[in-house]
Design a protein around this motif. Sequence first.
Motif, PDB file in Angstrom:
ATOM      1  N   ASP A   1     -16.023  32.272  12.271  1.00  0.00           N
ATOM      2  CA  ASP A   1     -16.318  31.719  13.601  1.00  0.00           C
ATOM      3  C   ASP A   1     -16.456  30.198  13.546  1.00  0.00           C
ATOM      4  O   ASP A   1     -16.016  29.485  14.455  1.00  0.00           O
ATOM      5  N   THR A   2     -17.085  29.712  12.473  1.00  0.00           N
ATOM      6  CA  THR A   2     -17.274  28.265  12.332  1.00  0.00           C
ATOM      7  C   THR A   2     -15.935  27.553  12.257  1.00  0.00           C
ATOM      8  O   THR A   2     -15.698  26.554  12.952  1.00  0.00           O
ATOM      9  N   TYR A   3     -15.040  28.062  11.416  1.00  0.00           N
ATOM     10  CA  TYR A   3     -13.762  27.378  11.233  1.00  0.00           C
ATOM     11  C   TYR A   3     -12.850  27.530  12.444  1.00  0.00           C
ATOM     12  O   TYR A   3     -12.038  26.638  12.734  1.00  0.00           O
ATOM     13  N   LEU A   4     -12.988  28.621  13.168  1.00  0.00           N
ATOM     14  CA  LEU A   4     -12.245  28.760  14.419  1.00  0.00           C
ATOM     15  C   LEU A   4     -12.699  27.683  15.405  1.00  0.00           C
ATOM     16  O   LEU A   4     -11.883  27.053  16.076  1.00  0.00           O
TER      17      LEU A   4
ATOM     18  N   ASP B   1     -17.101  19.156  16.102  1.00  0.00           N
ATOM     19  CA  ASP B   1     -16.456  18.020  15.437  1.00  0.00           C
ATOM     20  C   ASP B   1     -16.533  18.131  13.922  1.00  0.00           C
ATOM     21  O   ASP B   1     -15.610  17.694  13.223  1.00  0.00           O
ATOM     22  N   LEU B   2     -17.636  18.701  13.425  1.00  0.00           N
ATOM     23  CA  LEU B   2     -17.883  18.734  11.987  1.00  0.00           C
ATOM     24  C   LEU B   2     -18.593  20.016  11.591  1.00  0.00           C
ATOM     25  O   LEU B   2     -19.275  20.639  12.409  1.00  0.00           O
ATOM     26  N   TYR B   3     -18.444  20.357  10.335  1.00  0.00           N
ATOM     27  CA  TYR B   3     -19.222  21.434   9.728  1.00  0.00           C
ATOM     28  C   TYR B   3     -19.873  20.876   8.483  1.00  0.00           C
ATOM     29  O   TYR B   3     -19.192  20.326   7.608  1.00  0.00           O
ATOM     30  N   LEU B   4     -21.191  21.000   8.384  1.00  0.00           N
ATOM     31  CA  LEU B   4     -21.923  20.507   7.214  1.00  0.00           C
ATOM     32  C   LEU B   4     -22.318  21.686   6.339  1.00  0.00           C
ATOM     33  O   LEU B   4     -23.044  22.583   6.764  1.00  0.00           O
ATOM     34  N   GLY B   5     -21.841  21.679   5.111  1.00  0.00           N
ATOM     35  CA  GLY B   5     -22.147  22.755   4.173  1.00  0.00           C
ATOM     36  C   GLY B   5     -22.116  22.239   2.751  1.00  0.00           C
ATOM     37  O   GLY B   5     -21.976  21.027   2.515  1.00  0.00           O
ATOM     38  N   PRO B   6     -22.233  23.128   1.757  1.00  0.00           N
ATOM     39  CA  PRO B   6     -22.134  22.695   0.361  1.00  0.00           C
ATOM     40  C   PRO B   6     -20.780  22.032   0.107  1.00  0.00           C
ATOM     41  O   PRO B   6     -19.743  22.547   0.528  1.00  0.00           O
ATOM     42  N   ASN B   7     -20.773  20.901  -0.581  1.00  0.00           N
ATOM     43  CA  ASN B   7     -19.522  20.201  -0.822  1.00  0.00           C
ATOM     44  C   ASN B   7     -18.492  21.039  -1.582  1.00  0.00           C
ATOM     45  O   ASN B   7     -17.302  20.979  -1.264  1.00  0.00           O
TER      46      ASN B   7
ATOM     47  N   ARG C   1     -29.793   6.017  19.678  1.00  0.00           N
ATOM     48  CA  ARG C   1     -28.460   6.625  19.674  1.00  0.00           C
ATOM     49  C   ARG C   1     -28.560   8.069  20.170  1.00  0.00           C
ATOM     50  O   ARG C   1     -29.645   8.632  20.285  1.00  0.00           O
ATOM     51  N   LYS C   2     -27.429   8.674  20.447  1.00  0.00           N
ATOM     52  CA  LYS C   2     -27.409  10.057  20.908  1.00  0.00           C
ATOM     53  C   LYS C   2     -27.789  11.000  19.766  1.00  0.00           C
ATOM     54  O   LYS C   2     -27.444  10.752  18.606  1.00  0.00           O
ATOM     55  N   PRO C   3     -28.481  12.092  20.083  1.00  0.00           N
ATOM     56  CA  PRO C   3     -28.796  13.075  19.046  1.00  0.00           C
ATOM     57  C   PRO C   3     -27.544  13.860  18.650  1.00  0.00           C
ATOM     58  O   PRO C   3     -26.499  13.756  19.304  1.00  0.00           O
ATOM     59  N   VAL C   4     -27.670  14.633  17.596  1.00  0.00           N
ATOM     60  CA  VAL C   4     -26.582  15.515  17.166  1.00  0.00           C
ATOM     61  C   VAL C   4     -26.671  16.808  17.974  1.00  0.00           C
ATOM     62  O   VAL C   4     -27.754  17.369  18.158  1.00  0.00           O
ATOM     63  N   ASP C   5     -25.540  17.283  18.439  1.00  0.00           N
ATOM     64  CA  ASP C   5     -25.480  18.582  19.105  1.00  0.00           C
ATOM     65  C   ASP C   5     -25.237  19.624  18.009  1.00  0.00           C
ATOM     66  O   ASP C   5     -24.110  19.814  17.548  1.00  0.00           O
ATOM     67  N   ILE C   6     -26.303  20.291  17.570  1.00  0.00           N
ATOM     68  CA  ILE C   6     -26.235  21.206  16.428  1.00  0.00           C
ATOM     69  C   ILE C   6     -25.877  22.610  16.899  1.00  0.00           C
ATOM     70  O   ILE C   6     -26.494  23.148  17.824  1.00  0.00           O
ATOM     71  N   LYS C   7     -24.884  23.210  16.241  1.00  0.00           N
ATOM     72  CA  LYS C   7     -24.419  24.547  16.585  1.00  0.00           C
ATOM     73  C   LYS C   7     -24.567  25.484  15.389  1.00  0.00           C
ATOM     74  O   LYS C   7     -24.477  25.066  14.241  1.00  0.00           O
ATOM     75  N   TYR C   8     -24.795  26.757  15.703  1.00  0.00           N
ATOM     76  CA  TYR C   8     -24.947  27.775  14.671  1.00  0.00           C
ATOM     77  C   TYR C   8     -23.975  28.914  14.950  1.00  0.00           C
ATOM     78  O   TYR C   8     -23.836  29.366  16.084  1.00  0.00           O
TER      79      TYR C   8
ATOM     80  N   THR D   1     -20.812  17.053  17.795  1.00  0.00           N
ATOM     81  CA  THR D   1     -21.186  18.460  17.709  1.00  0.00           C
ATOM     82  C   THR D   1     -20.934  18.919  16.279  1.00  0.00           C
ATOM     83  O   THR D   1     -19.799  18.875  15.798  1.00  0.00           O
ATOM     84  N   VAL D   2     -22.007  19.346  15.605  1.00  0.00           N
ATOM     85  CA  VAL D   2     -21.930  19.669  14.176  1.00  0.00           C
ATOM     86  C   VAL D   2     -22.492  21.064  13.936  1.00  0.00           C
ATOM     87  O   VAL D   2     -23.602  21.380  14.361  1.00  0.00           O
ATOM     88  N   ALA D   3     -21.723  21.898  13.244  1.00  0.00           N
ATOM     89  CA  ALA D   3     -22.184  23.238  12.884  1.00  0.00           C
ATOM     90  C   ALA D   3     -22.858  23.200  11.524  1.00  0.00           C
ATOM     91  O   ALA D   3     -22.473  22.436  10.626  1.00  0.00           O
ATOM     92  N   VAL D   4     -23.866  24.045  11.369  1.00  0.00           N
ATOM     93  CA  VAL D   4     -24.603  24.134  10.113  1.00  0.00           C
ATOM     94  C   VAL D   4     -25.219  25.524  10.026  1.00  0.00           C
ATOM     95  O   VAL D   4     -25.431  26.185  11.046  1.00  0.00           O
TER      96      VAL D   4
END
Length: 327
Positions: free
Chosen positions: A224-227, A235-241, A211-218, A186-189
């Motif tokens: 809210d993302t970091y909470l 599981d992860l947050y994808l953003g600017p490095n 393989r299993k797809p990514v469960d993408i969350k917004y 589960t990855v937020a973006v």
Amino acid sequence: MPVLARTTTAAVTITLASALVLAGCSDPSDGSTTEVAGTSGAKTKINLSADQQRVTTAKVDSIAARLPAEVRERGTLETVASSTSAAPLNFYATDNKTVIGVETDLVHLVADVLGLKVRITPVSWENIFVGLDSAKYDVSFSNITVTEERKEKYDFATYREDNLGFEAKKGSGLKVDGPEDVAGLTVAVSSGTNQEKLLIEWSKENEKAGRKPVDIKYYQNDSDTYLALRSGRIDLYLGPNPTAAYHAATGRQTEVVGTYSGAGDTLQGLVAATTKKDSGLVEPLADALNEVIRNGTYGKVLARWGLSDEAVEKSEINPPGLPKTDE
């Protein structure tokens, strides 16, 4: 709430190298100083106060003369910015109203060359492009990646490499090197970003490979993302490095577990000053950027925000960008 809005100290010691090692880490919200050492051991002290004492440079008349007459006569560079909670890109100083960051410093530096004053208007991400489309604003310095799709409507003058970071809860044991590493996670973006586009493509690639797809969350905002990240709902947050590394480095119990070019695996992504197509601004913007690269003030700006590793040798107009998605 803006990142570091509760911070009472005027500075944080930090470096945003790709690999970060925390030393004596503490929460900056308690008024202390966070020390972060990179693999080289170098440290950068970042001023978070409203009194920025920015790097400045001289006006270059020959470059300023190339501005559209309307902008030159107005005397201001109308700049639209987003992600004012995204340290160290654009974010609020400790007074909670002054926008600071590397993007802010760079637009002021370019405006110096052009003999203009800067007026920055913070808006939501999607409204950057609405404002540029309507010519309400001249330019955005807001970590915007060059993409082939965006080039159809906008002109770009590059000023920094674009790298993305996968951020996980500290101690997660995760490591991301490619699509297979996010399969089933589960990855937020953020919506409408190039990182969303890449994540969607990775998810499709996983499905094609069985393989299993990514469960993408917004989520509506970073808080809210970091909470969600801390609580284990994602599981992860994808953003600017730079923002992922900064967040991880300031004692937020997260870590960067993988980085990736913002333009995919075959092209180095580039961040650029963005203007409405054929507005007449991109050439003087690129010339101004190349002037500050030449005279060294550009390097000083990146260094004061710990982003020297993302420097470019020259500003390019509309270079190859993130390819369009194959339908």
